[in-house]
Structures are given as structure tokens and as C-alpha cells.
Design a protein around this motif. Structure first.
Motif, short mmCIF file in Angstrom:
data_model
loop_
_atom_site.label_atom_id
_atom_site.label_comp_id
_atom_site.label_asym_id
_atom_site.label_seq_id
_atom_site.Cartn_x
_atom_site.Cartn_y
_atom_site.Cartn_z
N ALA A 1 0.83 -1.20 0.00
CA ALA A 1 0.00 0.00 0.00
C ALA A 1 0.87 1.26 0.00
O ALA A 1 0.58 2.23 -0.70
CB ALA A 1 -0.93 0.00 1.22
N GLY A 2 1.94 1.24 0.78
CA GLY A 2 2.84 2.39 0.80
C GLY A 2 3.49 2.65 -0.53
O GLY A 2 3.81 3.80 -0.86
N LEU A 3 3.69 1.60 -1.33
CA LEU A 3 4.31 1.75 -2.64
C LEU A 3 3.29 1.97 -3.75
O LEU A 3 3.65 1.95 -4.93
CB LEU A 3 5.17 0.52 -2.95
N GLY A 4 2.04 2.18 -3.38
CA GLY A 4 1.05 2.61 -4.36
C GLY A 4 0.10 1.55 -4.87
O GLY A 4 -0.72 1.83 -5.75
N PHE A 5 0.16 0.33 -4.34
CA PHE A 5 -0.75 -0.73 -4.79
C PHE A 5 -2.06 -0.64 -4.02
O PHE A 5 -2.07 -0.36 -2.81
CB PHE A 5 -0.12 -2.11 -4.60
N SER A 6 -3.15 -0.93 -4.71
CA SER A 6 -4.46 -0.89 -4.06
C SER A 6 -4.79 -2.26 -3.47
O SER A 6 -4.13 -3.27 -3.74
CB SER A 6 -5.54 -0.52 -5.09
N THR A 7 -5.84 -2.29 -2.67
CA THR A 7 -6.30 -3.56 -2.08
C THR A 7 -6.69 -4.55 -3.18
O THR A 7 -6.41 -5.75 -3.08
CB THR A 7 -7.50 -3.30 -1.16
N GLU A 8 -7.30 -4.04 -4.25
CA GLU A 8 -7.71 -4.91 -5.35
C GLU A 8 -6.51 -5.51 -6.07
O GLU A 8 -6.61 -6.58 -6.69
CB GLU A 8 -8.58 -4.14 -6.34
N ASP A 9 -5.35 -4.84 -6.01
CA ASP A 9 -4.16 -5.34 -6.71
C ASP A 9 -3.58 -6.60 -6.06
O ASP A 9 -2.86 -7.35 -6.73
CB ASP A 9 -3.05 -4.27 -6.73
N LEU A 10 -3.86 -6.82 -4.79
CA LEU A 10 -3.13 -7.84 -4.04
C LEU A 10 -3.29 -9.24 -4.62
O LEU A 10 -2.37 -10.06 -4.55
CB LEU A 10 -3.58 -7.84 -2.57
N LEU A 11 -4.45 -9.53 -5.19
CA LEU A 11 -4.69 -10.86 -5.73
C LEU A 11 -4.53 -10.93 -7.24
O LEU A 11 -4.76 -11.98 -7.85
CB LEU A 11 -6.09 -11.35 -5.33
N ARG A 12 -4.10 -9.83 -7.86
CA ARG A 12 -3.86 -9.85 -9.31
C ARG A 12 -2.54 -10.57 -9.60
O ARG A 12 -1.58 -10.44 -8.85
CB ARG A 12 -3.80 -8.43 -9.86
N PRO A 13 -2.45 -11.30 -10.72
CA PRO A 13 -1.18 -11.97 -11.06
C PRO A 13 -0.12 -10.95 -11.47
O PRO A 13 -0.43 -9.88 -12.00
CB PRO A 13 -1.56 -12.88 -12.23
N MET A 14 1.13 -11.31 -11.24
CA MET A 14 2.23 -10.41 -11.57
C MET A 14 2.26 -10.07 -13.05
O MET A 14 2.70 -8.98 -13.44
CB MET A 14 3.55 -11.06 -11.17
N ALA A 15 1.80 -10.96 -13.91
CA ALA A 15 1.85 -10.73 -15.35
C ALA A 15 1.00 -9.54 -15.77
O ALA A 15 1.19 -9.01 -16.88
CB ALA A 15 1.38 -11.99 -16.09
N GLU A 16 0.08 -9.08 -14.92
CA GLU A 16 -0.78 -7.96 -15.29
C GLU A 16 -0.15 -6.60 -15.00
O GLU A 16 -0.71 -5.58 -15.39
CB GLU A 16 -2.12 -8.06 -14.54
N PHE A 17 1.01 -6.58 -14.35
CA PHE A 17 1.64 -5.31 -14.00
C PHE A 17 2.74 -4.96 -14.99
O PHE A 17 3.44 -5.83 -15.52
CB PHE A 17 2.24 -5.37 -12.58
N SER A 18 2.91 -3.66 -15.24
CA SER A 18 3.95 -3.19 -16.15
C SER A 18 5.32 -3.31 -15.48
O SER A 18 5.43 -3.58 -14.28
CB SER A 18 3.70 -1.72 -16.52
N GLY A 19 6.37 -3.09 -16.29
CA GLY A 19 7.73 -3.22 -15.77
C GLY A 19 8.02 -2.29 -14.61
O GLY A 19 8.66 -2.68 -13.62
N GLY A 20 7.53 -1.04 -14.68
CA GLY A 20 7.76 -0.10 -13.58
C GLY A 20 7.11 -0.55 -12.29
O GLY A 20 7.69 -0.42 -11.21
N TRP A 21 5.91 -1.11 -12.38
CA TRP A 21 5.23 -1.59 -11.18
C TRP A 21 5.88 -2.86 -10.65
O TRP A 21 5.90 -3.10 -9.45
CB TRP A 21 3.74 -1.81 -11.47
N ARG A 22 6.44 -3.69 -11.55
CA ARG A 22 7.12 -4.89 -11.07
C ARG A 22 8.44 -4.54 -10.38
O ARG A 22 8.91 -5.28 -9.52
CB ARG A 22 7.37 -5.87 -12.24
N MET A 23 9.03 -3.39 -10.74
CA MET A 23 10.19 -2.90 -9.99
C MET A 23 9.77 -2.57 -8.55
O MET A 23 10.50 -2.83 -7.60
CB MET A 23 10.79 -1.66 -10.65
N ARG A 24 8.59 -2.01 -8.41
CA ARG A 24 8.10 -1.71 -7.06
C ARG A 24 7.86 -3.00 -6.26
O ARG A 24 8.09 -3.04 -5.06
CB ARG A 24 6.79 -0.90 -7.13
#
Length: 623
Positions: free
Chosen positions: A130-153
Motif C-alpha cells: 500500500a505504501g508503494l502505491g498498490f491498491s487492495t484490489e491489486d493484491l490478488l492480481r497476477p504479476m503478469a498484469e503489472f507493467s515493468g515499472g510496477w514490477r520494480m516496485r
């Protein structure tokens, strides 16, 4: 925690470390600073064993765990929360062992899970995300759905969650927005182990570290305090060194004058020889050479335009789907310095593209003078540079009518001298590429500069040079940056991108920092679908066997001993406070004892709670 002794390392035709020696204190938060290209990232590789030392030693305590963020996390089908939880290798191993453990071993596994606070792991991971900008809904999303910048986070979140004994972070704020950078500052301050952080973010170095490690001329020097304290100490060292050099030079000149006058006179020959020997023993103190940083060239427009430069009325903008920004009603004047705030994805870069006319409006009106020139810098320009181009190739296209001499002269103003003008982009540092592009966007003396993360690759001295240039520039500025210091010193008005629109923010950056931290805490407290640690094991259906209780028993005994010590401490303070002499000798001692009693009482209550919990766990295992 970390000891470096007489480190020597040569590579790529140069010497990076020349008998460098330093020792970092245990649990210290250390900022590693130095000019671009001096070898900071190389030191990280040496610590991790990815490069072979020339000579010397790098020592860490046995079994010390090193954690770093080397690249973005891979795009896997694993959920975000499970990816971060897997970074705690011991917890993951213990939970996996439960599936196949014999009944007599399960007690010790559960005792260890209790010791490492495994049941809090999901909520702790969710708080970091949450501190790094992810929402509660993001927690159960697969990693493949995030862009490279978000995967760095995600990689940064995993490193913070694992809490290694030595955390290595290389420019961690480069892929964060201002909100993430503010959160990271507070997180690093509370980090329980040692951390070594390469950063050019002055605010982070002032607010999150307690030592500065300076790399220059192949040497490492450790200074207590943050970056401002480091600069003060360096300036004082330079002053003392220059004063010593002046004194020794004056003494050398005086002695040489005596020798020159009397060395051939028999009556003074002995004294002259004595002074010659003394001259040879005088130490050589070099003059202080200031590290030169080429200034940025941001020419101001010759003729200001009539205000306002831009007026937005009911504007919406997006990329063909639902609008990213809507209902924009804003005005930009000729001398405005706008700091644009907001989390990544809130529409800051979309707004910059629209103002630069790289993205058409979907609704509303944007009134602007047709004569207005705009200089637009964004970080993706650096990535889009052709790796085989040279600065000379690039400026030829930017200045097609100029002579070759004029082009080379302009590059020299930008800090690119003879050996650099024909170096390919692939061989230029990120800071050199950023410097070239930042100067080029202002070549035509624009009325408006739009700067989207201009400092990502600049060292601290170059950031200061950019600040000086912006303060001398007479046009309008829209600034998007995670560099809090630059934002504070450039922006005189703040706009906030949030909830699909942009509006003026009523407050300063301190108010905004409070807003960001409070919001992160609220999001971390929000209900999640995070799986908790497994429940206690069900009663065994196999013949009863005595469960191992060694760890639980030791925990209970340790808690009981701690409770005894806390009780004795409180009793000793109460005995002192019952002595009238404490109050007759002055109030200071009584005040100190009262504060110590409050602390002792709190420690006693914590010890009692731990003793009760440990005892209950032990009794449950015995049962």
C-alpha cells in the motif's frame, strides 16, 4: 556489519578502488554518494560477490543475509501478495514443511512460526505494498498484469518485506513517484537492520540515513549524519586542508629563501644544510580542487506573451476509452511555477502530453497563444535515443543551419568536450544523456518548460545546477518530480492529480507529506482478501504422542525471566522515589526518575503480556 579493508579493484581500463577501507556500524542506515561513474554500483556488485576483488577484503558476519533490488520482478501468474510473501524464505520453508511434517515435528514448526510472527506476515506485506502505491484490489492480481515499472516496485516491496541483515538499494526512488518516495523515507528510518543506499535524492539522504559514505578518488570515507551534515563536514575539512597547505607553503618558501641566501657562506653552511633536510621532511598538502559541474543552459524567451499562457475550460483527455482526466478548469500564467503532484497513474504525464499538444482533447477548450513555444522533457526520451548516435549527431539535427564550430561550442556549454562529442549514446552515462536532452529541449528559448522526472539520472551536484538554471529561467514551468528538494525550491503553486481530475492543492509539501502518509496508513488498514497464516493443527487422530515443546518451554522461561527483571527494575526505582533526599536536592533527579518509572512500568506491562502469551502457548502444546 560490513567491513571493507584495503580494497583494490581495477576494471575496464581504470582503477575504481585504491586501498579503500571503511567499517559500517551494525543497523546503520548509510547513504552512498559520489559523482556519476565513480563506482557506486560497482561496489554493490563487489559486496554481493558478482565481481572478483583485485585485493583486500569485504567482510560480513557469518550467516548475514544480503538483499537487493537488481531488476524488475518477472511477469508470473503468481499473485502480487504471494510474490511478496515468498520473499521471506524461512516462513515459506516452514509453511511448506507443515504439509509433510511428522506429528512430533509440528510443535517445533509452529513454535518457530510464532517466534517469527508469521501470522502478521500478510498484513505486513499488504502495508508495504500500500505504501508503494498498490491498491487492495491489486493484491490478488497476477504479476503478469503489472507493467515493468510496477514490477520494480514489487521487487522493492519484496526486499523490504524480507528484512535482510544488509539491504542494498540502488537509486530506489527512480521508479517511484513523490508519494512513494515520501513513504520510503519513513520506512527506511524504521528499518530494523543495516541498509546501504545509493541515492542522489537530497531529502531521502537527510531524512532516512544516519551516515554518509562518500566515494571519491578510489577512497571511501564515512561521515555521521545526513547529507547536509556531510556537506558541512566536507567544507570544514577543505578549509582546514587549505589553511594547512598555505602554512606549509609559507614555511617552505621562508626556509628556501634562507638556503638560497646562505648555502655558499661558510659561516651559515651548517644551518643551510639543516634547513635543506627540514625542507625535505615537510609534507606535501595538495590544493583543494573543486569538482566542476557544467551549468545547464535554459535561455529565457526574449518577449513574454500576454497572460494567460493557457486557459482550460471543461477539458477532458484520454486515449480513446474512458477519459483519464476530465473537468479541467485551470489557468497558467507567464511566470507560474507549477508543481504537479499525484500518484503514478493519476494522469500527470497525460496532462503534460496534452499541454505539449502531443495528445488531442476529447472535450472542452484549451485557449493558448499560437506563438507560444513549449520545451517538453520526459524520461522516456532517454530510452528512445538511438544507441549508435553521438551528441554531435543529435545536435546536428537540432541545429541544422548552424556551423560545425557553433555546434561543438554549444555541446561544450552543455559539458560535452572533445572526448565526449563523438561518444555513442550507448557509452554515455544516464546522467550525460539526461543533461544533453534537458539542454536541447530549451534550445529555442521556450515560453513554457514541462519537465517530467528530469532528475532521475542526475547526481546531486547536477541537480543543484539544474535548480540554478530554473531559478534564472524567466518563463513558466510545469514540474513533475519525485525529488522533494527540487519541488520545494522551484514550485510556487501545487496542483494535485487525483480522482480523474487536476485541482490546486491547498497547502505546501509538508501538508502533502502528511496527507500521503495518512492515506497509506488508511489503505493498509482497509480490509483485504489476504490469506492469513494457517490455523493451529487439528487434534491428531493417530495414537497420542508427546509433542516436542522445547522451543515453547524456552520461550516461556525467557519471558518469565524478563518479567522478573522488569519487576526488579520498577521496584528499584520506587525505592529511590521513596527517599526524601531525592526531592530535597533539586527537582531534576526526581523528574528523571519519574520518566524512568514510566518507561519501567511500560516494560513491565509488555513483559507480562509476553509471559502470558508464551505460557499459554507452552501449556497448549503440553496438552
Amino acid at each position: 556489519m560490513l567491513q571493507i579493508q584495503e580494497l583494490v579493484f581495477d576494471a575496464w581500463g581504470r582503477r575504481f578502488f585504491d586501498n579503500a577501507t571503511v567499517m559500517l556500524p551494525r543497523t546503520a542506515k548509510v547513504g552512498l554518494v559520489g559523482r556519476n561513474g565513480v563506482g557506486k554500483s560497482t561496489l554493490f556488485k563487489l559486496i554481493k560477490g558478482e565481481l572478483v576483488l583485485g585485493s583486500g577484503e569485504i567482510k560480513l558476519p557469518r550467516e548475514a543475509r544480503i538483499g537487493s533490488v537488481d531488476q524488475e520482478h518477472p511477469a508470473t501468474p503468481v499473485s502480487l501478495i504471494d510474490t511478496v510473501l515468498a520473499a521471506d524464505l524461512e516462513r515459506a520453508r516452514l509453511l511448506s514443511a507443515l504439509d509433510t511434517a511428522a506429528p512430533e515435528a509440528m510443535g517445533d514448526i509452529y513454535a518457530r512460526l510464532i517466534e517469527i510472527d508469521a501470522d502478521r506476515a500478510p498484513s505486513r506485506a499488504a502495508e508495504i505494498l500500500a505504501g508503494l502505491g498498490f491498491s487492495t484490489e491489486d493484491l490478488l492480481r497476477p504479476m503478469a498484469e503489472f507493467s515493468g515499472g510496477w514490477r520494480m516496485r514489487v521487487a522493492l516491496a519484496a526486499a523490504l518485506f524480507a528484512e535482510p541483515d544488509l539491504l542494498l538499494l540502488d537509486e530506489p526512488t527512480n521508479y517511484l513517484d513523490l508519494e512513494g518516495a515520501l513513504w520510503l523515507e519513513s520506512r527506511l528510518r524504521a528499518y530494523p537492520h543495516a541498509a546501504l543506499i545509493i541515492s542522489h535524492d537530497r531529502e531521502l539522504l537527510n531524512n532516512s540515513v544516519d551516515h554518509i559514505l562518500h566515494l571519491a578518488d578510489g577512497k571511501l570515507a564515512l561521515y555521521p549524519g545526513g547529507y547536509d551534515a556531510f556537506e558541512t563536514q566536507r567544507a570544514e575539512q577543505a578549509r582546514v586542508q587549505e589553511a594547512m597547505r598555505a602554512r606549509i607553503d609559507a614555511k617552505r618558501a621562508h626556509m628556501q629563501s634562507f638556503v638560497d641566501r646562505f648555502r655558499y657562506k661558510a659561516s651559515k653552511a651548517t644551518q643551510a644544510q639543516s634547513r635543506l633536510k627540514a625542507l625535505a621532511k615537510l609534507p606535501v598538502v595538495g590544493a583543494i580542487e573543486a569538482e566542476h559541474v557544467a551549468p545547464f543552459t535554459l535561455p529565457s524567451p526574449e518577449r513574454p506573451l500576454a497572460p494567460p499562457l493557457i486557459r482550460l475550460e471543461g477539458v477532458s483527455v484520454g486515449y480513446g476509452g474512458p477519459p483519464i482526466l476530465r473537468g479541467l478548469n485551470l489557468r497558467l500564467d507567464v511566470d507560474d511555477r507549477i508543481g504537479l503532484l499525484g500518484v503514478n497513474g493519476a494522469g500527470k504525464s497525460t496532462f503534460a502530453k496534452m499541454i505539449a499538444e502531443a495528445l488531442p482533447l476529447e472535450a472542452g477548450h484549451m485557449h493558448r497563444d499560437r506563438r507560444m513555444r513549449v520545451g517538453w522533457f520526459h524520461q522516456h526520451q532517454i530510452e528512445a535515443l538511438d544507441p549508435v548516435d553521438t551528441p554531435l549527431d543529435i545536435i546536428r539535427r537540432a541545429m541544422p543551419e548552424a556551423s560545425e564550430a557553433a555546434r561543438r561550442s554549444r555541446l561544450a556549454q552543455y559539458g560535452f568536450h572533445r572526448e565526449k562529442v563523438e561518444t555513442t549514446v550507448s557509452d554515455l552515462s544516464g546522467g550525460e544523456r539526461a543533461r544533453l536532452l534537458l539542454n536541447l529541449v530549451a534550445t529555442d528559448a521556450p515560453h513554457l518548460l514541462i519537465l517530467d522526472e528530469p532528475t532521475n539520472h542526475l547526481d546531486i551536484d547536477s541537480r543543484r545546477a539544474l535548480l540554478d538554471a530554473l531559478n534564472d529561467y524567466a518563463g513558466a514551468v510545469i514540474l513533475i518530480t519525485h525529488d522533494r528538494s527540487l519541488m520545494e525550491l522551484v514550485a510556487d503553486r501545487l496542483w494535485l492529480a487525483a480522482d480523474g481530475t487536476i485541482k490546486p492543492f491547498d497547502g505546501d509539501l509538508e501538508d502533502y507529506a502528511t496527507y500521503v502518509v495518512d492515506r497509506a496508513k488508511a489503505r493498509a488498514r482497509a480490509p483485504t482478501q489476504v490469506r492469513e497464516a494457517p490455523p493451529p493443527p487439528p487434534p491428531a487422530s493417530t495414537p497420542p504422542r508427546k509433542a516436542p515443546t522445547g522451543n515453547a518451554r524456552r520461550r516461556a522461561e525467557a519471558a518469565e525471566a524478563a518479567l522478573g527483571r522488569a519487576s526488579e527494575r520498577l521496584a528499584a526505582i520506587d525505592a529511590q522515589l521513596s527517599d526524601p533526599a531525592v526531592f530535597t536536592g533539586g527537582p531534576e533527579r526526581a523528574t528523571v526518575l519519574a520518566k524512568e518509572r514510566d518507561q519501567a512500568q511500560a516494560a513491565l506491562e509488555a513483559a507480562e503480556a509476553e509471559w502470558l502469551e508464551a505460557t499459554e502457548a507452552y501449556e497448549a502444546l503440553k496438552a
